[in-house]
Each structure stands twice: as C-alpha cells, then as structure tokens.
Design an enzyme around this catalytic site. Sequence first.
Site, short mmCIF file in Angstrom:
data_model
loop_
_atom_site.label_atom_id
_atom_site.label_comp_id
_atom_site.label_asym_id
_atom_site.label_seq_id
_atom_site.Cartn_x
_atom_site.Cartn_y
_atom_site.Cartn_z
N SER A 3 1.19 -1.19 -0.20
CA SER A 3 -0.16 -0.27 0.35
C SER A 3 0.91 1.33 -0.21
O SER A 3 0.56 2.38 -0.62
CB SER A 3 -0.91 0.67 1.30
OG SER A 3 -0.51 0.19 2.52
N MET A 7 10.55 -7.25 4.32
CA MET A 7 11.14 -7.20 5.21
C MET A 7 12.09 -8.19 5.66
O MET A 7 12.46 -9.55 6.34
CB MET A 7 9.51 -8.75 5.41
CG MET A 7 8.27 -8.17 5.72
SD MET A 7 8.22 -6.77 6.38
CE MET A 7 8.19 -7.62 8.33
N ARG A 8 12.83 -7.73 4.91
CA ARG A 8 14.19 -8.60 5.03
C ARG A 8 15.65 -7.67 5.39
O ARG A 8 15.26 -6.35 5.01
CB ARG A 8 15.03 -9.47 3.31
CG ARG A 8 14.00 -10.30 2.72
CD ARG A 8 14.12 -11.11 3.44
NE ARG A 8 15.49 -12.19 3.08
CZ ARG A 8 16.37 -13.06 3.65
NH1 ARG A 8 15.81 -14.15 4.97
NH2 ARG A 8 17.98 -13.37 3.48
N ILE A 9 16.01 -7.87 6.11
CA ILE A 9 17.56 -6.95 6.45
C ILE A 9 18.67 -7.14 5.55
O ILE A 9 18.80 -8.58 5.02
CB ILE A 9 18.09 -8.00 8.16
CG1 ILE A 9 16.91 -7.28 9.30
CG2 ILE A 9 19.62 -6.64 8.11
CD1 ILE A 9 17.38 -8.13 10.15
N LEU A 10 18.65 -5.39 5.17
CA LEU A 10 19.51 -5.63 4.26
C LEU A 10 21.28 -5.89 4.51
O LEU A 10 21.54 -4.73 5.58
CB LEU A 10 19.56 -3.99 3.22
CG LEU A 10 18.53 -4.50 2.45
CD1 LEU A 10 17.94 -2.81 2.04
CD2 LEU A 10 18.15 -5.72 1.71
N GLU A 52 1.10 7.34 6.70
CA GLU A 52 2.11 6.36 6.37
C GLU A 52 1.73 7.02 4.98
O GLU A 52 3.17 7.01 3.48
CB GLU A 52 2.26 4.91 6.11
CG GLU A 52 2.62 4.51 7.82
CD GLU A 52 2.59 3.02 7.42
OE1 GLU A 52 3.96 1.87 6.59
OE2 GLU A 52 2.11 1.98 8.15
N HIS A 80 9.25 3.09 9.07
CA HIS A 80 8.15 2.84 10.01
C HIS A 80 7.40 3.07 10.67
O HIS A 80 7.16 4.15 11.20
CB HIS A 80 9.69 2.43 11.12
CG HIS A 80 9.78 1.33 11.92
ND1 HIS A 80 9.59 0.11 11.86
CD2 HIS A 80 9.46 2.06 13.56
CE1 HIS A 80 9.40 -0.32 13.07
NE2 HIS A 80 9.30 0.35 13.68
#
Length: 207
Positions: free
Chosen positions: A14, A90-93, A179, A114
């Site tokens: 969204s 949803m992944r950490i870089l 947001e 966030h």
Amino acid sequence: MSIQLAIFVSGRGSNMEAILKSIQDDELDASVELVFSNDLNAKALETAQQYGVKTAAIANAGLTRAEHEAKIQELLDTISFDYIVLAGYMRILSPKFLSHYRDPRGYYRVINIHPSLLPAFPGKCAYEDAFNYGVKISGITVHLVDEQVDHGAILAQQSFPRLADDTLSVFKARGLAVEHALYPAVLREISNNGIKLDNLARESIET
Ligand code: GRF
C-alpha cells in the site's frame, strides 16, 4: 529534479501504491524504475504491474543472505536509480549490500518507513508493540537505512494519537493513512531539494 526509484516490497504494497499514485497525479516528480520483491506472490507485484511498472522477484528461500543479495545486486546493476525505497520489505539488508549504494556524502541511498516514532518500537510488530504498551501518541518515521535495524538518520516523523476506544485495527488504519501521505511527501522533498544533511542527526551517518 526528478528522482529515479527502486522500490522493495514483500507484501501488500500500500505504501508503494501511495508513491505510484502520487507520481501519477503529478504530485511527485519521480519515476519507479523497478519494484522488487523477495516474495514471488506479493500482492504489491500485481499492483505495480497495473501501474505499468517493471517488476522482478527473487525468492530468498534456499539462499543465504549473501547469495540472495548478490542476485539482487546483479538485477539492480541492470537499471539506473537514485534511491532504494523500502516499502514493507521484510528482509534486513547487510552492510555489504548497503555499501554498494553509498552516497559520496556518507549515507546509503536507501530509505525506509517504519510505523512508530523511532527510536521507540523498532522491529516487525511496531503497531502491535506501541498499541500494547498503551502509548497515547504514536507515529510514523521515514529514515535513511544504516547497518542497524530500524535505525539511521531521521528524514521525517509524524505523530498520530491512540484514542481511548481504539482497537488495534483502528489504530493501525489511522497510522497507515499517515504513512500513505508521509512517504510521498518525503520523496517529494528529496526530489525538490535533495537530502539535506544539515537536518539530519549527523552522528548517525557513518563517514
Ligand atoms: C507498513 O506499515 C510499513 O510501515 C512497514 O510495513 C508495512 C508495509 O505495508 N515497514 P504495505 O506493504 O506498504 O501496505
């Protein structure tokens, strides 16, 4: 100045759609060069295609973080962009991945949204955590990404109230509306004026 974006998503999308809409409505001078997902079935990919945007997905399952990121980097090498915009990715870089997208001024060209007033309530369940804590005021943060999770120089924050008879879903919906306005607004500011280092907590930018 128009900015070129690569948007990273994992799910609903969204925020991505709010950005695409604001470009379509000529409210944001930007182009989305790619929408990337680590989830092949992310609804966001379908939505992006409806907007005529190029999409790509590389599943992370079965790959190490380094292998997955190497493939993403290869993909990003085929396009040109100014900023990676995380919108529910949803992944950490890893620091290694981030290091490829370092601006000469010291920060990484990677932006995140966030759903809390950072540094309060980092992590995956920020709405739930803030709600369960019983905050009276919560908010949304847009920030530059650094080596730590939900950390990095703050570009903008906007608060919203938790009202006495809110359910979690009402509270979340109020935040999500914030947001959807804030992310395009921050990108518009960057498109118009670039990233203003003077307005950032400089100590949080590695030099
Ligand atoms: C948003 O709440 C965002 O702040 C967080 O993940 C959620 C993604 O929602 N990082 P959507 O995919 O943009 O609808």
